[in-house]
Design a protein around this motif. Structure first.
Motif, PDB file in Angstrom:
ATOM      1  N   LYS A   1       0.826  -1.199   0.000  1.00  0.00           N
ATOM      2  CA  LYS A   1       0.000   0.000   0.000  1.00  0.00           C
ATOM      3  C   LYS A   1       0.865   1.257   0.000  1.00  0.00           C
ATOM      4  N   PRO A   2       0.498   2.240  -0.830  1.00  0.00           N
ATOM      5  CA  PRO A   2       1.218   3.520  -0.785  1.00  0.00           C
ATOM      6  C   PRO A   2       0.812   4.310   0.452  1.00  0.00           C
TER       7      PRO A   2
ATOM      8  N   ARG B   1       4.454  11.561  -1.188  1.00  0.00           N
ATOM      9  CA  ARG B   1       3.835  10.249  -1.359  1.00  0.00           C
ATOM     10  C   ARG B   1       4.945   9.215  -1.294  1.00  0.00           C
ATOM     11  N   LEU B   2       4.694   8.134  -0.576  1.00  0.00           N
ATOM     12  CA  LEU B   2       5.664   7.067  -0.401  1.00  0.00           C
ATOM     13  C   LEU B   2       5.134   5.805  -1.074  1.00  0.00           C
ATOM     14  N   GLU B   3       5.878   5.286  -2.013  1.00  0.00           N
ATOM     15  CA  GLU B   3       5.430   4.124  -2.769  1.00  0.00           C
ATOM     16  C   GLU B   3       5.526   2.859  -1.926  1.00  0.00           C
ATOM     17  N   PRO B   4       4.740   1.826  -2.264  1.00  0.00           N
ATOM     18  CA  PRO B   4       4.777   0.578  -1.497  1.00  0.00           C
ATOM     19  C   PRO B   4       6.191   0.002  -1.408  1.00  0.00           C
TER      20      PRO B   4
ATOM     21  N   ILE C   1       7.037  18.650  17.194  1.00  0.00           N
ATOM     22  CA  ILE C   1       6.357  18.284  15.957  1.00  0.00           C
ATOM     23  C   ILE C   1       6.067  16.791  15.994  1.00  0.00           C
ATOM     24  N   ARG C   2       5.170  16.372  15.090  1.00  0.00           N
ATOM     25  CA  ARG C   2       4.948  14.949  14.844  1.00  0.00           C
ATOM     26  C   ARG C   2       5.056  14.684  13.358  1.00  0.00           C
ATOM     27  N   LEU C   3       5.735  13.619  13.000  1.00  0.00           N
ATOM     28  CA  LEU C   3       5.694  13.106  11.636  1.00  0.00           C
ATOM     29  C   LEU C   3       4.631  12.023  11.580  1.00  0.00           C
ATOM     30  N   PHE C   4       3.781  12.102  10.563  1.00  0.00           N
ATOM     31  CA  PHE C   4       2.739  11.102  10.352  1.00  0.00           C
ATOM     32  C   PHE C   4       3.037  10.304   9.092  1.00  0.00           C
ATOM     33  N   TRP C   5       2.826   8.997   9.184  1.00  0.00           N
ATOM     34  CA  TRP C   5       2.783   8.121   8.013  1.00  0.00           C
ATOM     35  C   TRP C   5       1.323   7.683   7.884  1.00  0.00           C
ATOM     36  N   LEU C   6       0.627   8.186   6.854  1.00  0.00           N
ATOM     37  CA  LEU C   6      -0.796   7.939   6.672  1.00  0.00           C
ATOM     38  C   LEU C   6      -1.034   7.222   5.347  1.00  0.00           C
ATOM     39  N   PRO C   7      -2.030   6.328   5.291  1.00  0.00           N
ATOM     40  CA  PRO C   7      -2.360   5.695   4.002  1.00  0.00           C
ATOM     41  C   PRO C   7      -2.665   6.749   2.945  1.00  0.00           C
ATOM     42  N   ALA C   8      -2.256   6.483   1.728  1.00  0.00           N
ATOM     43  CA  ALA C   8      -2.447   7.452   0.647  1.00  0.00           C
ATOM     44  C   ALA C   8      -3.915   7.756   0.404  1.00  0.00           C
ATOM     45  N   ASP C   9      -4.830   6.827   0.769  1.00  0.00           N
ATOM     46  CA  ASP C   9      -6.255   7.073   0.564  1.00  0.00           C
ATOM     47  C   ASP C   9      -6.912   7.691   1.798  1.00  0.00           C
TER      48      ASP C   9
END
Length: 359
Positions: free
Chosen positions: A274-275, A322-325, A343-351
């Motif tokens: 998943k991206p 955007r981060l590719e799978p 601060i916070r860095l978030f990694w969230l699903p592309a959708d």
């Protein structure tokens, strides 16, 4: 430098690397639900890199004098952040001096300086843009008693209530004395550095020397299969990452509240098909800086945000990339002068559908 620290929410790699300026990413505001629910990421943190000289107290300089001074050898970094608080024109200077008998080979390997200006957050952001951009080293050879001035050779004139800030990385093969000072416009800066008094700290004791000023943060592999939100909190008083050292002018213990001058290198890796997207949330309040994303053989400088500043609510987000799978990379950032933390860095699903999205 605004002192919103800790948990205080302000209302108020491999391959050929090329710089690619990036702007125009989507922003989001999450005022109704707050930031997205998330899983806190685990990470390994390692301190490394140059010794840091931190000069920010007094931040508002109301009289002439020496703002900070220390002697070091090897790799160093100076972060300075000072406002002319007097009613008249003054000069800010940074002097490197060889007090030894043998010649010193000294080099500025990277620097980012901006100002003077009344727009403090713009200055903090622009200095980071200069710092993270590609640049060539500047070399000096200093004989016994010789000096080099690092702000244009003669210092920089600063008018009332304007900020001058910057980060300078350097190396020296023998000990050198580094002095940050503010003096009269026509003063002989070398003579002034010899005779002037060291100014006391202000109510915010933000100065000192710290052993290692790079933090390498390796995030545990992010499994995207479940489509969960992930986040990493940084530059917060609860994480135990604030550098501790010594104020070389007094010998007293020092703590870098906010870790200004520290460079964070965050390595991440995605697992699954998943991206995802990488976001930054200025949890502590208004924020304006520049980051570097290394991914897929490219090095991208990213304005965060692509407007002057954001974060008034503490619940805004900025989409970095955007981060590719299955991808991996590194995000580098440093707490900008005049910005608020943490601060916070978030990694969230592309959708992921954030509310109130706008371009």
């Amino acid at each position: 430098m605004k002192k919103f620290l800790g948990n205080l929410l302000a209302a108020c790699m491999c391959g050929f690397l090329v710089n690619v300026p990036v702007t125009g990413f989507t922003q989001a505001v999450w005022p109704e639900q707050g930031v997205p629910d998330y899983q806190e990421l685990r990470a390994k943190v390692k301190a490394e890199g140059p010794k840091l000289l931190f000069s920010d107290s007094p931040e508002m300089v109301y009289e002439t004098g020496i703002l900070y001074r220390d002697t070091l050898q090897g790799e160093g970094r100076l972060f300075f952040h000072h406002v002319n608080g007097t009613s008249k024109l003054k000069k800010l200077a940074i002097i490197v001096k060889n007090n030894g008998l043998r010649p010193v080979n000294f080099a500025v390997t990277r620097s980012g300086i901006d100002g003077p200006s009344h727009d403090y957050q713009a200055v903090g952001k622009k200095s980071q843009e200069y710092y993270f951009d590609e640049q060539k080293p500047q070399y000096y050879t200093l004989g016994f008693g010789q000096t080099a001035e690092l702000l244009g050779g003669e210092g920089t004139l600063v008018t009332t209530n304007k900020l001058l800030t910057g980060t300078i990385d350097f190396t020296s093969d023998r000990p050198v004395e580094v002095t940050v000072l503010m003096c009269e416009p026509r003063a002989d800066i070398e003579l002034f550095a010899e005779l002037a008094q060291i100014l006391p700290q202000d109510e915010h004791p933000l100065r000192g020397t710290f052993a290692k000023s790079d933090l390498k943060i390796k995030v545990h592999t992010i499994d995207t299969k479940a489509g969960e939100n992930h986040a990493l909190l940084m530059a917060d008083s609860t994480t135990g990452e604030y550098l501790r050292g010594t104020d070389a002018t007094t010998g007293l213990p020092a703590e870098n509240y906010g870790n200004y001058g520290v460079v964070y290198n965050v390595d991440y890796k995605l697992k699954g098909d998943k991206p995802y997207e990488l976001w930054l949330n200025p949890w502590g309040g208004m924020y304006a800086g520049v980051g570097v994303l290394e991914q897929g053989g490219e090095r991208k400088l990213i304005d965060i945000p692509d407007i002057p500043a954001f974060g008034k609510l503490g619940e805004e987000g900025f989409r970095i990339a955007r981060l590719e799978p299955g991808s991996e990379g590194r995000f580098t950032w440093s707490p900008p002068g005049a910005s608020n933390l943490p601060i916070r860095l978030f990694w969230l699903p592309a959708d992921y559908q954030a509310p109130h999205l706008h371009d």
